[in-house]
Design an enzyme around this catalytic site. Structure first.
Site, mmCIF file in Angstrom:
data_model
loop_
_atom_site.group_PDB
_atom_site.id
_atom_site.type_symbol
_atom_site.label_atom_id
_atom_site.label_comp_id
_atom_site.label_asym_id
_atom_site.label_seq_id
_atom_site.Cartn_x
_atom_site.Cartn_y
_atom_site.Cartn_z
ATOM 1 N N GLY A 64 43.011 -4.682 2.017
ATOM 2 C CA GLY A 64 44.276 -4.234 2.571
ATOM 3 C C GLY A 64 44.564 -4.822 3.936
ATOM 4 N N CYS A 65 45.084 -3.986 4.831
ATOM 5 C CA CYS A 65 45.481 -4.454 6.157
ATOM 6 C C CYS A 65 44.306 -4.982 6.966
ATOM 7 C CB CYS A 65 46.160 -3.320 6.924
ATOM 8 S SG CYS A 65 47.707 -2.743 6.170
ATOM 9 N N ALA A 66 43.097 -4.607 6.616
ATOM 10 C CA ALA A 66 41.917 -5.065 7.363
ATOM 11 C C ALA A 66 41.515 -6.487 7.018
ATOM 12 C CB ALA A 66 40.746 -4.131 7.088
ATOM 13 N N ALA A 67 42.091 -7.058 5.969
ATOM 14 C CA ALA A 67 41.575 -8.321 5.438
ATOM 15 C C ALA A 67 41.828 -9.518 6.331
ATOM 16 C CB ALA A 67 42.151 -8.580 4.049
#
Length: 370
Positions: free
Chosen positions: A154-157
């Site tokens: 998700g946004c952490a990628a």
């Protein structure tokens, strides 16, 4: 150390003011509709008239002024189900991904054939073969290029991808590696979902792609590049938070899971994690000259500022990116890194930190040296 040679971010051509998107959401409401991947024009689209006030308030509170969408705004009402939306994800994702990667390689003065490793990420569509495999022939990637396509971070990628590129180059210090992020959030939102979390997602997320090129410490051009070095990374999962962020996969596609407790989880866990990580490198938050923080939303950014004791100026580029393009999921931190390098690079030799959160809940931290 790994050196960032270039980073580029691209956006779809279809740009809209937040009010235009809000009005389109309201116009496309479909009471009782459960299928259909909605769009930047779809969150909250099932809301009845009595929900229009809430929709307006949520969109106004998102601190987003404009967003870029994969499709013209009027086309989202015509989407018919997850399959069609995913086909469009592949079509537009390939176009944006190719543009981002070509731009970054050109900036670095490298060719696609120089690339030994590709870390590719998206959480807004599914493709097999994956996007970077479909791009290999177009770009001229080597037949023996190593590929790691990732879904689920998700946004952490964006931050996790940079850390994994660094890990690879530590073991292959004479090589070139790239990170590719393609996120078309507008193609995931559900028109028939009238929940608050879907309306919040529809107020925040935009579409875009980004690519980063990095070289190992023994690459012959390592010293030529002005980008920062990657010093270290840290990944952390916080037990018991699995239900706070992610997807609920439905017949109609991706249903957002976006817990109201997310800002409080940032205060509870992430500040301590950042301080611990920095302390391991004899640093404190006050020492960081460049913060590259994922703009998860205004409440998340405010919680991060509060728990770390940072000024709004420290996160100027995160706030600016949120206002101009919305939350681009994994691509956001790469757009913010590009803006930092282009507009106000920190002093040479000073430390920087990339911070992102994703489903898990997990945090990804990457220590940089400018």
């Amino acid at each position: 150390m790994t050196r960032i040679a270039a980073v580029d971010g691209v956006l779809p051509a279809h740009r809209y003011h937040q009010r235009e998107i809000t009005d389109a959401f309201a116009a496309m409401r479909r009471p009782g509709a459960g299928a259909g991947a909605g769009a930047g024009a779809g969150a909250g689209a099932g809301a009845p008239e009595r929900g229009r006030g809430m929709l307006d308030r949520l969109h106004a509170a998102a601190c987003v002024r404009t967003r870029h969408l994969a499709l013209p705004l009027e086309r989202y009402a015509q989407l018919d189900g997850f399959g069609q939306a995913n086909d469009l994800f592949i079509e537009e994702g390939l176009r944006l991904g190719e543009q981002a990667l070509r731009n970054a390689l050109d900036q670095a003065g490298l060719s696609a054939h120089d690339v030994a490793f590709v870390f590719a990420t998206s959480v807004t569509g599914i493709a097999a073969p994956s996007l970077e495999a479909r791009l290999a022939g177009r770009l001229g990637l080597r037949p023996d290029v190593k590929r790691v396509p990732v879904f689920g971070l998700g946004c952490a990628a964006g931050a996790a991808g940079l850390a994994r590129v660094h890990d690879y180059l530590l073991g292959h210090p004479d090589q070139v590696a790239v990170l590719l992020s393609v996120e078309l959030c507008s193609l995931t939102l559900q028109r028939g979902d009238i929940s608050t979390q879907n309306m919040v997602a529809g107020a925040l997320f935009g579409d875009g792609a980004a690519a980063l090129v990095a070289v190992g410490r023994n690459h012959p051009r390592h010293q030529e590049y002005a980008g920062p070095e990657v010093v270290a990374g840290r990944s952390r999962l916080y037990p018991g938070t699995e239900g706070a962020l992610g997807w609920d996969i439905r017949d109609g596609g991706f249903g957002i899971v976006l817990g109201a407790e997310l800002p409080e989880l940032v205060r509870l866990h992430v500040g301590e994690e950042v301080r611990s990580f920095l302390s391991a490198h004899d640093l404190k938050p006050d020492d960081i000259t460049g913060w590259v923080c994922h703009p998860g939303g205004p409440k998340v950014l405010e919680a991060l500022q509060e728990t770390l004791g940072l000024s709004a100026d420290s996160m100027e580029f995160a706030w600016r990116s949120l206002a101009k393009v919305g939350n681009l999921s994994s691509a956001s931190v790469l757009h913010i890194l590009r803006d930092t390098l282009d507009l106000r690079p920190p002093p040479p030799g000073s430390p920087g930190l990339m911070v992102a959160l994703g489903p898990g809940i997990g945090s990804e931290l990457v220590l940089l040296r400018w």
